[in-house]
Design an enzyme around this catalytic site. Structure first.
Site, PDB file in Angstrom:
ATOM      1  N   GLY A  45     -19.455 -13.544 -13.793  1.00  0.00           N
ATOM      2  CA  GLY A  45     -19.426 -12.978 -15.140  1.00  0.00           C
ATOM      3  C   GLY A  45     -19.543 -11.467 -15.197  1.00  0.00           C
ATOM      4  N   ASP A  47     -18.168  -7.708 -14.878  1.00  0.00           N
ATOM      5  CA  ASP A  47     -16.831  -7.119 -15.004  1.00  0.00           C
ATOM      6  C   ASP A  47     -16.613  -5.948 -14.052  1.00  0.00           C
ATOM      7  OD1 ASP A  47     -15.847  -8.827 -16.963  1.00  0.00           O
ATOM      8  OD2 ASP A  47     -17.022  -7.816 -18.486  1.00  0.00           O
ATOM      9  N   ASP A  74     -11.542   3.715  -8.444  1.00  0.00           N
ATOM     10  CA  ASP A  74     -12.622   3.685  -7.448  1.00  0.00           C
ATOM     11  C   ASP A  74     -13.186   5.080  -7.177  1.00  0.00           C
ATOM     12  OD1 ASP A  74     -10.177   4.291  -6.232  1.00  0.00           O
ATOM     13  OD2 ASP A  74     -10.789   3.531  -4.279  1.00  0.00           O
ATOM     14  N   HIS A  75     -12.650   6.088  -7.921  1.00  0.00           N
ATOM     15  CA  HIS A  75     -13.175   7.456  -7.808  1.00  0.00           C
ATOM     16  C   HIS A  75     -13.644   8.035  -9.146  1.00  0.00           C
ATOM     17  CE1 HIS A  75     -11.944   8.158  -3.552  1.00  0.00           C
ATOM     18  NE2 HIS A  75     -11.183   7.120  -3.860  1.00  0.00           N
ATOM     19  N   ASP A 160      -8.889  10.515  -0.965  1.00  0.00           N
ATOM     20  CA  ASP A 160      -7.826   9.606  -0.512  1.00  0.00           C
ATOM     21  C   ASP A 160      -6.562  10.426  -0.270  1.00  0.00           C
ATOM     22  OD1 ASP A 160      -9.598   7.585  -0.911  1.00  0.00           O
ATOM     23  OD2 ASP A 160      -8.531   6.611  -2.554  1.00  0.00           O
ATOM     24  N   ASP A 192     -10.821   9.896   4.956  1.00  0.00           N
ATOM     25  CA  ASP A 192     -10.508   8.581   4.368  1.00  0.00           C
ATOM     26  C   ASP A 192     -10.174   7.554   5.464  1.00  0.00           C
ATOM     27  OD1 ASP A 192      -9.418   6.479   2.869  1.00  0.00           O
ATOM     28  OD2 ASP A 192      -7.562   7.558   2.393  1.00  0.00           O
ATOM     29  N   HIS A 363       6.515  -1.875  -1.817  1.00  0.00           N
ATOM     30  CA  HIS A 363       5.332  -1.041  -2.065  1.00  0.00           C
ATOM     31  C   HIS A 363       4.966  -0.329  -0.775  1.00  0.00           C
ATOM     32  CE1 HIS A 363       1.322   0.273  -3.148  1.00  0.00           C
ATOM     33  NE2 HIS A 363       0.835  -0.365  -2.100  1.00  0.00           N
ATOM     34  N   HIS A 367      -2.453   5.613   1.571  1.00  0.00           N
ATOM     35  CA  HIS A 367      -3.479   6.067   2.511  1.00  0.00           C
ATOM     36  C   HIS A 367      -2.883   6.335   3.886  1.00  0.00           C
ATOM     37  CE1 HIS A 367      -6.801   5.047  -0.241  1.00  0.00           C
ATOM     38  NE2 HIS A 367      -6.001   4.068  -0.627  1.00  0.00           N
ATOM     39  N   ASP A 442     -21.532  -5.980 -17.558  1.00  0.00           N
ATOM     40  CA  ASP A 442     -20.753  -7.015 -18.241  1.00  0.00           C
ATOM     41  C   ASP A 442     -19.853  -6.396 -19.296  1.00  0.00           C
ATOM     42  OD1 ASP A 442     -21.377  -9.323 -17.055  1.00  0.00           O
ATOM     43  OD2 ASP A 442     -22.757 -10.074 -18.559  1.00  0.00           O
TER      44      ASP A 442
END
Length: 554
Positions: A45, A47, A74-75, A160, A192, A363, A367, A442
């Site tokens: 549950g 997020d 993520d940054h 990155d 990285d 794709h 990185h 959450d």
């Protein structure tokens, strides 16, 4: 003042996501990036997960600013949570700050946050630090590494990156700047580690074009393309292919619309006039004249693509013979959700194209692979090498790769989130740890922090179910008037019926054996009922449901 420099990762080392790094010299701290991570399935549950910034809050008077390398979640995803606790200036490139602005606006933090735009080649003095952004290439536009000059030497944090010799926007990776710092001498390189397990070089963003052209040539009906909304180069490629093949373009999904709007405003995305249509117009055109850019490449349950895959989207309807392209990598942990969406698309008889190892690729990664990592290390020639951004095996392999490059690297050091790495005139060493960890949130609301105990309870409920004994006690006599028992997620109906009879007996016995004084204390009564039921269920069934007695006075 202490003549020691501390590097303190608060997230992102030993895990994917939550990238956040503090640098401290004396009474001044700067922070590089502040990301989130998406939860593993056992965080029921939850997020999003953001780093625990107890260390920064403890030293809030010393934190001078947060420097952002680029605009991936993520940054930057942890910023609303962190800025609600810690009001400090944000430094980032134009596109990165525009992406952050939307996020802060949603959380009502925009008016209180100072945002300072930076560009490659700038020199930003803050206390004992001078921060110099360096242009790098990645899968999002406007990315930088940071060269941070300190009284003890220069620290380079790559963020990155990959070394793309032919970036679509012509903004080249600044190898010369790295080489120049290498000549002057670099104390430490933080690099990285995401793709350290891949040999060779990461292909250029342009290598996707051949596959995209092929897809557009062979698509007979509607064409749906899903990629990360921040992948502006990939969206530009889709725009150009759609234009060349006479297809109108619709953008579906909140994040896709927001990002394209920002990218167009800042000149990173060029869409010819008259090419776009509103999602509501998709059905008005012949299917072979439509291309839909749709968000939801990671199989997020409420994303546009997930809903379209089960025929539950207002505008994006996927019919038999349509082509669906997933042009992105699978973020570790999201495999099940993504393959579930792909299964639904196959059930709709769509042609599904996703990253399956075929050539040319649909794709390419953003990185650096091993040879690019080696190239940068050779240019920078750091005294100390520190792998960042990756799980432990990747950090370890990266440290070994660097250590084998003697004499380009003096010493490779392994640190994880929470470690304190100290530098002084005598060298570098680990000198302890600071509190780090995960803050679970959450429903995206900064107020909805989920404690570990809550997750533990959710796990308990999911495995063993719940029993609610509802007991009515006569207020005057203290006698049991009635008892109802509600069970959920615990056992089969037959077992539950047998247990109901036994449970009522246990409750009656516990009350009968209680003194009038105990019966008058409902806290004691609850605990006796809970303990009696727990003992019986554990003994007879070896199960441990959550037992929550409810006492009613009548």
């Amino acid at each position: 003042m202490s003549k020691k420099l501390h590097i303190i990762p608060l997230g992102g080392l030993g895990e994917f996501g939550m990238n956040c790094m503090a640098l401290r010299y004396g009474g001044d701290i700067i922070v590089i990036d502040c990301g989130l991570m998406f939860p593993e399935s056992e965080l029921l549950g939850v997020d999003i997960v953001v780093p625990d910034i107890s260390y920064l809050l403890e030293h809030r008077d010393k934190v001078r600013g947060i420097f952002l390398t680029h605009a991936h979640e993520d940054h930057i995803g942890g910023l609303p949570w962190v800025l609600s606790e810690l009001n400090v200036p944000l430094y980032g490139t134009e596109f990165t700050l525009a992406m952050v602005e939307n996020k802060l606006d949603e959380h009502g933090l925009l008016d209180d946050t100072e945002m300072i735009e930076i560009a490659p080649g700038d020199h930003i003095p803050i206390g004992p630090f001078t921060i110099n952004p360096i242009r790098v290439t990645h899968s999002v536009v406007d990315c930088v590494s940071f060269a941070i000059q300190t009284p003890l030497g220069t620290i380079i944090h790559t963020g990155d990156f990959k070394i793309d010799p032919t970036p679509p926007d012509g903004q080249l990776f600044d190898l010369h700047a790295f080489a120049e710092y290498g000549k002057q001498g670099v104390l430490a390189l933080l690099q990285d580690s995401t793709n350290v397990e891949r040999t060779g070089y990461t292909p250029s963003e342009r290598s996707v074009r051949a596959r995209f052209e092929d897809v557009f040539v062979h698509a007979k009906k509607k064409l749906f393309i899903s990629c990360f909304s921040s992948s502006v180069h990939r969206i530009q490629l889709a725009v150009e292919c759609a234009f060349n093949h006479n297809r109108k373009l619709a953008f579906v999904g909140r994040s896709m619309n927001q990002t394209t709007e920002i990218a167009v405003d800042l000149g990173h995305l060029n869409i010819p006039d008259g090419m776009t249509i509103a999602p509501g117009q998709i059905r008005d055109l012949p299917p072979e004249k439509v291309c839909v850019m749709i968000s939801g490449t990671q199989g997020e349950p409420m994303s546009a693509l997930s809903r379209a895959a089960v025929d539950n989207h207002k505008h994006a309807r996927i019919d038999a013979g349509d082509t669906v392209v997933l042009s992105s990598r699978i973020i570790p942990g999201n495999e099940k959700a993504i393959y579930r969406v792909i299964d639904h698309l196959f059930r709709r008889n769509a042609h599904v194209i996703y990253e399956d190892g075929s050539k040319p690729p649909i794709h390419v990664s953003g990185h650096a692979s091993q040879e690019e990592l080696r190239l940068l290390i050779n240019l920078v020639r750091p005294k100390y090498f520190i792998p960042v951004h990756g799980e432990y095996r990747q950090l370890k392999r990266h440290a070994e790769l660097a250590q084998n490059m003697h004499p380009a690297v003096g010493q490779a050091l392994m640190i994880e989130s929470g470690d304190v790495l100290e530098f002084d005139e005598l060298g570098a060493r680990k000198v302890g740890t600071v509190p780090v960890g995960r803050v679970c949130i959450d429903s995206g609301s900064m107020g909805d922090v989920v404690e570990d105990l809550v997750i533990k309870d959710r796990k308990h409920l999911s495995e063993d179910g719940i029993i609610l004994p509802i007991v009515a006690i006569n207020k005057l006599t203290g006698k049991l008037e009635s008892s109802e028992i509600v069970m959920r997620g615990f056992a089969s109906q037959q077992v539950e019926e047998e247990l109901l009879v036994q449970a009522r007996e246990i409750i009656a016995n516990e009350l009968a054996q209680s003194s009038p004084e105990e019966r008058g204390d409902y806290g004691v009564v609850k605990e006796k009922i809970r303990a009696g039921l727990k003992r019986h269920i554990n003994k007879s069934m070896e199960r441990r449901p959550l037992i929550l007695p409810v006492i009613l006075e009548i």
